[in-house]
Design an enzyme around this catalytic site. Structure first.
Site, PDB file in Angstrom:
ATOM      1  N   GLU A 126       0.838  -1.203   0.000  1.00 33.07           N
ATOM      2  CA  GLU A 126       0.000   0.000   0.000  1.00 33.07           C
ATOM      3  C   GLU A 126       0.876   1.258   0.000  1.00 33.07           C
ATOM      4  OE1 GLU A 126      -2.807   0.399   3.215  1.00 33.07           O
ATOM      5  OE2 GLU A 126      -3.704   2.157   2.299  1.00 33.07           O
ATOM      6  N   GLY A 265       3.475   2.440  10.857  1.00 31.07           N
ATOM      7  CA  GLY A 265       3.199   1.629  12.045  1.00 31.07           C
ATOM      8  C   GLY A 265       3.005   0.156  11.727  1.00 31.07           C
ATOM      9  N   ALA A 266       2.125  -0.118  10.772  1.00 26.90           N
ATOM     10  CA  ALA A 266       1.803  -1.507  10.466  1.00 26.90           C
ATOM     11  C   ALA A 266       0.968  -1.538   9.200  1.00 26.90           C
ATOM     12  CB  ALA A 266       1.022  -2.141  11.618  1.00 26.90           C
ATOM     13  N   GLU A 268      -2.181  -3.840   7.068  1.00 24.11           N
ATOM     14  CA  GLU A 268      -3.278  -4.795   7.260  1.00 24.11           C
ATOM     15  C   GLU A 268      -3.405  -5.864   6.174  1.00 24.11           C
ATOM     16  OE1 GLU A 268      -3.699  -1.449   6.477  1.00 24.11           O
ATOM     17  OE2 GLU A 268      -5.366  -1.199   5.079  1.00 24.11           O
ATOM     18  N   GLU A 302      -5.202  -2.652  12.803  1.00 22.85           N
ATOM     19  CA  GLU A 302      -4.936  -3.495  11.628  1.00 22.85           C
ATOM     20  C   GLU A 302      -5.927  -4.663  11.574  1.00 22.85           C
ATOM     21  OE1 GLU A 302      -3.091  -1.981   9.675  1.00 22.85           O
ATOM     22  OE2 GLU A 302      -2.136  -0.663  11.140  1.00 22.85           O
ATOM     23  N   GLU A 324      -9.652   4.349   6.389  1.00 25.84           N
ATOM     24  CA  GLU A 324      -8.789   4.814   7.486  1.00 25.84           C
ATOM     25  C   GLU A 324      -9.564   5.583   8.556  1.00 25.84           C
ATOM     26  OE1 GLU A 324      -6.207   3.447   7.976  1.00 25.84           O
ATOM     27  OE2 GLU A 324      -5.503   2.744   6.024  1.00 25.84           O
TER      28      GLU A 324
END
Ligand code: B3K
Ligand code: ZN
Length: 902
Positions: A126, A265-266, A268, A302, A324
């Protein structure tokens, strides 16, 4: 690096992709220096696309080995290849296409696509990273079923991808293979592959429908004792989504992998979340309370994307807030519910307020300035040059506020009905923000047959933070109080350049209010057929009035309770009214707000006094209000810690014109010092009663005590209490947890910085934690933000063997912390701070454009600063723009700053 001339993409220009790609098989032969990828896909022309429509595939930093269509290899003359696209012409309506390409993971410093970190392979797709793995239709509305074959040397013990493991086998003595299938069609941005040797922690759990699912957390060998909190957080997230939204995990297996080098951060990815190690690894010795809370929140975020983002995804990247904003709202509610779990009603209200306060503090510090600067955009942007630049506080945090307003307007049950309707309509689809609002509106209309969301939809189209002016007219004879709300939102960012100037229409703003009598008691308000302490006024026009009867005396208004809308309230409270609200408001958020308003006025007044050379002093009302908050032992410690924290420099800057950051920092420090001295016995009492003996627990109650204790320590030190320095040293020496250890060290660095013992403590901290990157990041960050740190200090710190710009966490810890959170170090009239910033933006530009562009945003608001700072800021921005080889990412930010800020 993409240095092509920037192209502006418009939301209105969306056109559907001409082909469906129902299934994709990817075969990887992993090699750090040269990875071979074979893509096989079936395509089918969409019914409304022209016959023979070109198939345009995106690709970046790839080399092509071969292409074939229905088994026939294509000659070079049969396709068009340029730096970013591969175009196939004259295809049959249905075809099987095979493309073999190569990429270089170990040379990939952008951390987009396939890259190597710590010797293992990871992907990040992404928004547009999949095109660095293979040529493909890299857009979210093309959804396919994936089968992934991973081949690698056995030194990479774990070969992971999305979905279910179908088969694994040894190829020969050296190499092995794993085959994964994801049963759910997905856009390519959710693809993931991980290969490496990890330690893992796992459990199985039952979903609400009785299926047994496997949850796994993978991390570097040696970190196995630091993944328990992450796995428990994941289990809590699964349960919470079932209870609150009726949403169940749809896979048999859900994996999280921690990585050291990660841009955010992370991520999904379906069934295989990849996480920055900072949001996975925790134990009491190395992680703070804030880290524990952030891990739970990001794991929740996530996981919640599995429904809001993955099962229902975005049609195009302009719709980013669809997933988001909604998922941030969901993670905020998850954290609030976890913080309030197992508490009685009053404690739960306070715990939820603490979470709300923290979220609003973040919004005001990060999003409000964005909404008034050159990058201002609606939560659904109208245009962009580089989508990587639009993972913003506006899309995420204001997006969540826009969802929260819908929750407020519909109520909890109505919102849940709206969510159910959204999934009923759109499960498995790639949709738009309008589709979400339509589902919510369908419920709102059943609740209020005469109302709709026509005006509400403007939150998705118009940027800027509305201001709501409030006036109260009290008629003693009629015992009536009339509340008038008037809204205004000035054009911002690109809106200012529109010809004719953008005309902004009123927003639909839920304004939650209460009225207090002069003793601080809540008044009952007659509204929509009932009697209430709190009412929500729906402001949908430029100006509206509401009248409340049977009010015995001029009331004090409590406005925007729970921060019911992302707006600024203008109301001329008297100081004694703020003190009354700070002492008595039954709404804990508004009560906090009243204290913060007093503090903001106080700090800005001190800044003005400094400017005129007047001796600064605290107002009696302010001191009395803060003493009352500090000595109110009925309040829980976490809430008290928020109530007694001074507003941040960034929030205060929004109220200063022109902005003078060093002056603001000095005034804020002066107020802290004076409060420390004036309330010394009260701080001491708070410190004494907030000790947390016994084993460490990250639970909200002990974490709240630590927050209050460490705040009290800071005030005591700031107030010059000699014994406090010894207490801080003792706390540092004896702490059994990172929260207390880091707080004590930070307080010493801030307030006893020139003491040789402080340097010894800093050195000892590094020596103890040198092998632990996440703690070393804390060590760098603490020094980057220290009051005495200058550009020279920074250059010395950058020479430290542990420093590198290539690891985003390290760059954020040192460079970003200095440039974003050290006003004195950065904002100097001689321009050395800005020259340093420009140098680092350019250094990062060559390594990692996404990270460089984030740093580039530090000077967004330059045009609002004092003239002495404005000129060197503009000079630094101009020097970046003139640099050859600027990435598209940095180019967009710097050009907007220079062209749209003034
Ligand atoms: N969706 C990702 C963000 C990806 C950003 C890429 N530049 C993380 C999140 O919001 O959950
Ligand atoms: Zn997200």
């Amino acid at each position: 690096m993409r240095t092509d001339t920037p192209v502006t993409i418009q939301r209105q220009d969306y056109t559907p992709y001409p082909y469906a790609i129902p299934d994709v098989t990817l075969a990887f032969d992993l090699d750090p220096a040269d990875t071979r990828v074979r893509l096989t896909m079936h395509i089918a022309r969409q019914a409304d696309a022209a016959a023979g429509a070109p198939l345009v595939l995106n690709g970046e930093s790839l080399s092509l080995e071969s292409i074939s269509v229905d088994g026939r290899p294509l000659a070079e003359t049969e396709y068009q290849l340029n730096a970013s696209t591969l175009t196939l012409l004259d295809l049959p309506d249905v075809a099987e296409i095979e493309i073999v390409s190569h990429c270089k993971p170990d040379a990939n410093s952008t951390l987009m696509g396939l890259y190597v970190s710590g010797g293992s392979f990871f992907t990040q797709c992404e928004a547009e990273g999949f095109r660095r793995i293979t040529w493909f239709a890299d857009r979210p509305d093309v959804m396919s079923r994936y089968r992934v074959i991973v081949r690698a040397p056995k030194t990479y013990a774990h070969l992971l991808s999305n979905g279910n493991l179908i088969a694994s086998r040894d190829i020969d003595a050296e190499r092995h293979e794993a085959i994964w299938e994801d049963p759910f069609p997905k856009p390519c941005y959710l693809f993931a592959l991980v290969a490496g040797t990890f330690t893992k922690r796992e459990c199985t759990t039952q979903t609400q429908s009785g299926r047994s699912v496997l949850l796994q957390v993978y991390s570097d060998p040696g970190s196995e004792n630091r993944t328990q909190w992450a796995l428990e957080s994941l289990e809590r997230a699964l349960k919470w989504d079932e209870v609150r939204f009726g949403l169940e995990l749809d896979l048999d297996r859900f994996m999280i992998v921690a990585v050291r080098d990660f841009n955010m951060g992370a991520m999904e990815n379906k069934g295989l979340n990849v996480f920055n190690a900072a949001y996975v690894l925790a134990d009491p010795h190395t992680a703070t309370d804030t880290n524990y809370e952030a891990i739970e929140s990001v794991i929740g975020h996530e996981y919640f994307h599995n429904w809001t983002g993955n099962r229902v995804t975005c049609r195009d990247w302009f719709q980013l807030s669809l997933k988001e904003g909604l998922t941030v709202f969901r993670d905020q509610e998850f954290s609030a519910d976890m913080m309030a779990a197992d508490m009685d009603d009053a404690a739960a209200v306070s715990a939820r307020a603490v979470k709300r306060i923290d979220d609003v503090v973040t919004l005001r510090a990060a999003q409000f300035p964005e909404d008034s600067g050159p990058m201002a955009h609606p939560i659904r942007p109208e245009s962009f040059q580089e989508i990587g630049n639009f993972y913003t506080a506006t899309v995420y945090d204001k997006g969540a506020e826009v969802i929260r307003m819908q929750h407020t307007l519909l109520g909890e049950a109505g919102f849940r009905a709206g969510m159910d309707e959204y999934f009923r309509r759109h499960d498995g689809q790639a949709v738009t923000c309008d589709d979400f609002v339509d589902a919510m509106e369908s419920v709102y209309r059943t609740q209020h047959p005469k109302r709709n969301f026509d005006v509400f939809r403007r939150w998705y189209r118009q940027a800027g933070t509305p201001r709501v002016a409030v006036t109260l007219d009290y008629d003693a004879t009629a015992r009536r109080c009339t509340v008038t709300l008037a809204q205004h939102c000035a054009p911002v960012g690109v809106e200012k350049r529109m010809q004719p100037a953008a005309e902004k229409l009123p927003f639909h703003i839920p304004v939650s209010i209460g009225l207090l009598d002069r003793t601080g008691a809540p008044l009952k308000l007659s509204f929509e057929g009932g009697e209430h302490d709190t009412v929500v006024l729906e402001l949908t026009e430029a100006r509206q009035q509401w009248t409340f009867e049977n009010i015995d005396a001029q009331p004090v208004p409590s406005l925007l309770r729970d921060f019911s809308a992302p707006v600024v309230i203008d109301y001329a409270w008297q100081e004694d009214e703020l003190a009354l609200l700070s002492a008595h408001d039954t709404n804990p958020f508004a009560r906090w707000e009243a204290g913060q308003e007093l503090a903001s006025r106080q700090i800005l007044a001190v800044a003005a006094q400094h400017a005129t050379g007047t001796q600064a002093a605290l107002s009696d009302a302010f001191v009395a209000a803060w003493r009352a908050l500090l000595s109110d032992t009925a309040l829980d410690a976490a809430y008290q810690a928020r109530a007694l924290a001074l507003p941040s420099e960034k929030t205060l800057a929004e109220r200063m014109s022109p902005i003078d950051p060093p002056a603001l920092a000095a005034a804020r420090d002066a107020v802290r010092d004076m409060l420390g001295r004036t309330l010394r016995p009260d701080w001491q009492a708070a410190w004494d009663r907030s000790q947390t003996p016994g084993d460490y627990s990250p639970a909200p109650v002990p974490a709240g005590k630590r927050a209050l204790k460490n705040l009290a320590l800071t005030y005591l030190l700031a107030g010059g209490d000699a014994a406090a320095a010894d207490a801080a040293r003792a706390q540092y020496a004896n702490a059994d947890n990172m929260t207390d250890s880091l707080a004590a060290l930070g307080a010493l660095v801030s307030y006893a910085g020139d003491d040789a013992r402080t340097q010894t403590a800093l050195d000892a901290f590094y020596t103890r934690w040198a092998e632990d990157p996440l703690v070393v990041d804390k060590w760098f960050a603490l020094q980057a933000t220290a009051r005495t740190t200058t550009v020279d200090t920074m250059r010395t710190l950058m020479q430290h063997p542990a420093f590198t710009l290539r690891n985003p966490n390290r760059a954020r810890a040192l460079i970003f912390q200095f440039c974003l959170n050290n006003a004195r170090g950065l904002h100097r009239a001689d321009g050395v701070g800005y020259a340093f910033w420009a140098e680092q933006v350019l250094a990062l530009n060559a390594i990692n454009p996404e990270i460089a562009a984030r740093l580039a945003r530090a000077l967004d608001s330059w045009a609002r600063f004092t003239p002495a700072l404005r000129d060197p800021m503009q000079h630094a921005l101009t020097s970046i723009r003139a640099h050859p080889g600027l990435s598209r990412n940095v180019q967009e930010i710097v050009s907007k700053a220079l062209d749209l800020a003034a």
